[in-house]
Write an enzyme that holds these catalytic residues in place. Structure first.
Site, PDB file in Angstrom:
ATOM      1  N   LEU A  51       0.874  -1.163   0.000  1.00  0.00           N
ATOM      2  CA  LEU A  51       0.000   0.000   0.000  1.00  0.00           C
ATOM      3  C   LEU A  51       0.914   1.217   0.000  1.00  0.00           C
ATOM      4  O   LEU A  51       1.933   1.230   0.689  1.00  0.00           O
ATOM      5  CB  LEU A  51      -0.907   0.023   1.233  1.00  0.00           C
ATOM      6  CG  LEU A  51      -2.134  -0.884   1.236  1.00  0.00           C
ATOM      7  CD1 LEU A  51      -2.796  -0.872   2.617  1.00  0.00           C
ATOM      8  CD2 LEU A  51      -3.138  -0.466   0.169  1.00  0.00           C
ATOM      9  N   ASP A  52       0.537   2.237  -0.750  1.00  0.00           N
ATOM     10  CA  ASP A  52       1.360   3.434  -0.810  1.00  0.00           C
ATOM     11  C   ASP A  52       1.482   4.079   0.567  1.00  0.00           C
ATOM     12  O   ASP A  52       0.636   3.892   1.448  1.00  0.00           O
ATOM     13  CB  ASP A  52       0.747   4.446  -1.778  1.00  0.00           C
ATOM     14  CG  ASP A  52       0.623   3.905  -3.185  1.00  0.00           C
ATOM     15  OD1 ASP A  52       1.514   3.136  -3.599  1.00  0.00           O
ATOM     16  OD2 ASP A  52      -0.363   4.242  -3.861  1.00  0.00           O
ATOM     17  N   PHE A  53       2.510   4.895   0.718  1.00  0.00           N
ATOM     18  CA  PHE A  53       2.760   5.639   1.952  1.00  0.00           C
ATOM     19  C   PHE A  53       1.519   6.395   2.409  1.00  0.00           C
ATOM     20  O   PHE A  53       1.172   6.408   3.594  1.00  0.00           O
ATOM     21  CB  PHE A  53       3.924   6.607   1.709  1.00  0.00           C
ATOM     22  CG  PHE A  53       4.253   7.509   2.861  1.00  0.00           C
ATOM     23  CD1 PHE A  53       4.905   7.021   3.982  1.00  0.00           C
ATOM     24  CD2 PHE A  53       3.932   8.858   2.818  1.00  0.00           C
ATOM     25  CE1 PHE A  53       5.225   7.867   5.057  1.00  0.00           C
ATOM     26  CE2 PHE A  53       4.249   9.710   3.872  1.00  0.00           C
ATOM     27  CZ  PHE A  53       4.895   9.208   4.994  1.00  0.00           C
TER      28      PHE A  53
END
Length: 200
Positions: A51-53
């Site tokens: 999952l992206d930051f």
């Protein structure tokens, strides 16, 4: 296709990844960003997918390399469901574009599920509120994807004129973040039935 059988000596973990956390255990040199190392996971586990930051929600961690192969296999594609808060309320034509596929980086996305939610979902507040602009409306979408290209949801919604402001993965297969009752930053081991529900 043969059903995945968990190993008794392996770990299978569901984690509700908070906003502003890197999906890795070591931060890049010079970075002060928070990583998975802050949450007390058992040794040797790693995230299955990412999952992206700036994205939140359900993340699976394991020390079983077989699970990584199974969940990310093109032959055994699995549905991942997201809630996205977007700028502008998409019209039916824009939803149809998301459903049939849009061109991002020169390649069309696979058909996806996309629908407008009637109400804002019951999610915990984000520590950094989404930006609000006085004359631009926002809406919540439910999106279901079977592929995982880099920042795909954000690129898809931007391509139809509805940039994503907040993104939360709420389910992988039939394993649902709400049923797990995990608050942001919480994790727990998965039972055999829960693990099998990862496949739709």
């Amino acid at each position: 296709m043969k059903k995945f059988s968990p190993s008794l000596d392996k770990k299978y973990i569901a984690f509700n990844k908070p906003y502003a956390v890197l999906c890795q255990f070591t931060a890049p040199a010079g970075s002060t960003k928070q990583t998975l190392a802050a949450f007390g996971f058992p040794k040797n586990v790693y995230s299955v997918g990412r999952l992206d930051f700036d994205s939140e929600g359900l993340l699976i961690l394991t020390d079983d390399t077989r699970l990584n192969s199974e969940l990310l296999s093109h032959e055994r594609s699995h549905l991942r469901t997201y809630y996205a808060c977007v700028e502008n309320e998409p019209a039916s034509e824009q939803l149809q574009m998301l459903q049939s596929g849009v061109i991002i980086e020169g390649k069309k996305t696979l058909p996806a599920k996309a629908k407008l939610l009637d109400n804002e979902p019951n999610l915990p507040p984000r520590p950094v509120p989404i930006r609000e602009r006085k004359h631009i409306t926002t809406a919540w979408l439910e999106l279901g994807l079977t592929e995982g290209r880099n920042r795909q949801v954000r690129k898809m919604t931007a391509a139809v004129g509805c940039p994503t402001l907040r993104l939360v993965r709420v389910a992988i297969g039939h394993l649902n973040l709400f049923d797990l009752a995990l608050k942001p930053g919480e994790w727990r081991d998965l039972g055999v039935d829960e693990l099998s529900s990862l496949w739709s």
